[in-house]
Design an enzyme around this catalytic site. Sequence first.
Site, PDB file in Angstrom:
ATOM      1  N   LYS A 164       0.943  -1.244   0.044  1.00 18.05           N
ATOM      2  CA  LYS A 164       0.027  -0.023  -0.158  1.00 18.05           C
ATOM      3  C   LYS A 164       0.935   1.262  -0.104  1.00 18.05           C
ATOM      4  O   LYS A 164       1.915   1.312   0.689  1.00 18.05           O
ATOM      5  CB  LYS A 164      -0.953  -0.011   1.350  1.00 18.05           C
ATOM      6  CG  LYS A 164      -2.363   0.382   1.015  1.00 18.05           C
ATOM      7  CD  LYS A 164      -2.941   0.169   2.303  1.00 18.05           C
ATOM      8  CE  LYS A 164      -4.395   0.525   2.218  1.00 18.05           C
ATOM      9  NZ  LYS A 164      -5.142   0.407   3.577  1.00 18.05           N
TER      10      LYS A 164
HETATM   11  O1  G3P Z   1      -9.492   1.633   4.527  1.00 12.20           O
HETATM   12  C1  G3P Z   1      -9.374   2.837   5.208  1.00 12.20           C
HETATM   13  C2  G3P Z   1      -9.881   2.820   6.435  1.00 12.20           C
HETATM   14  O2  G3P Z   1      -9.235   2.107   7.460  1.00 12.20           O
HETATM   15  C3  G3P Z   1     -10.102   4.132   6.923  1.00 12.20           C
HETATM   16  O3  G3P Z   1     -11.101   4.263   7.465  1.00 12.20           O
HETATM   17  O4  G3P Z   1     -13.160   5.065   8.927  1.00 12.20           O
HETATM   18  O5  G3P Z   1     -10.841   5.838   9.423  1.00 12.20           O
HETATM   19  O6  G3P Z   1     -11.967   6.756   7.468  1.00 12.20           O
HETATM   20  P1  G3P Z   1     -11.842   5.449   8.358  1.00 12.20           P
END
Ligand code: G3P
Length: 215
Positions: free
Chosen positions: A83
């Site tokens: 990534k």
């Molecule tokens: O896949 C990306 C994720 O882990 C981020 O999620 O909810 O922190 O925006 P969030």
Amino acid sequence: MKFFLDTANVSEIKRINDLGLCDGVTTNPSLIKKEGRDFKEVVSEIASFVEGPISAEVTAYDYEGMIDQARDLAKWASNIVVKIPMTEDGLKAINTLSKEGIKTNCTLIFSASQGLMAMKAGASFISPFMGRIDDMGEDGAKLIRDLRDIIDIYGYDSEIIAASIRNIRNLEDAALAGAHIATIPGNLFEKLWTHPLTSQGIDRFIKDWESFENK
Ligand code: G3P
């Protein structure tokens, strides 16, 4: 549509994998930190039972550092996807790694132009963050639709991973917008297959059957 688990929690992944709902896993530095375990140890354990792609993120932000880390990460297991953040150095790293046959997932995508740059550079996967886009008052689902249109018009090989999915609506929107993959937090999964009317229906069947059997 494929489902990835957006977690580094091994028991969550095993639970969903046993249901046949896990096509891969995505991690990031925040998710690894949450588990409080050694990065390589946890990724290797996930790779011991998940056959699909497992994203492991670089923590360097300069080109040389990203390349060094990516080459090392790619040796941890045959299904590792590296990534890489969406930056100029990130695009350069994606381009180099794609020529070496190392799969990449370009993360932190918030616009169609960023997605297009990542596709063109050779990213195997691109990760638009739906929830964080919605947080800004913008439309995460529209971004997924636009990215899917671009892929279909030009025939890029990149697959869209709808990321930052926080609720059922996000997942349904991602599916309808044409995301190839949704990466879903472990604790959201159960909500995707449960419904209060299903539970009520089961309770009614149990009560009716018990009263019928007791006659
Ligand atoms: O896949 C990306 C994720 O882990 C981020 O999620 O909810 O922190 O925006 P969030």
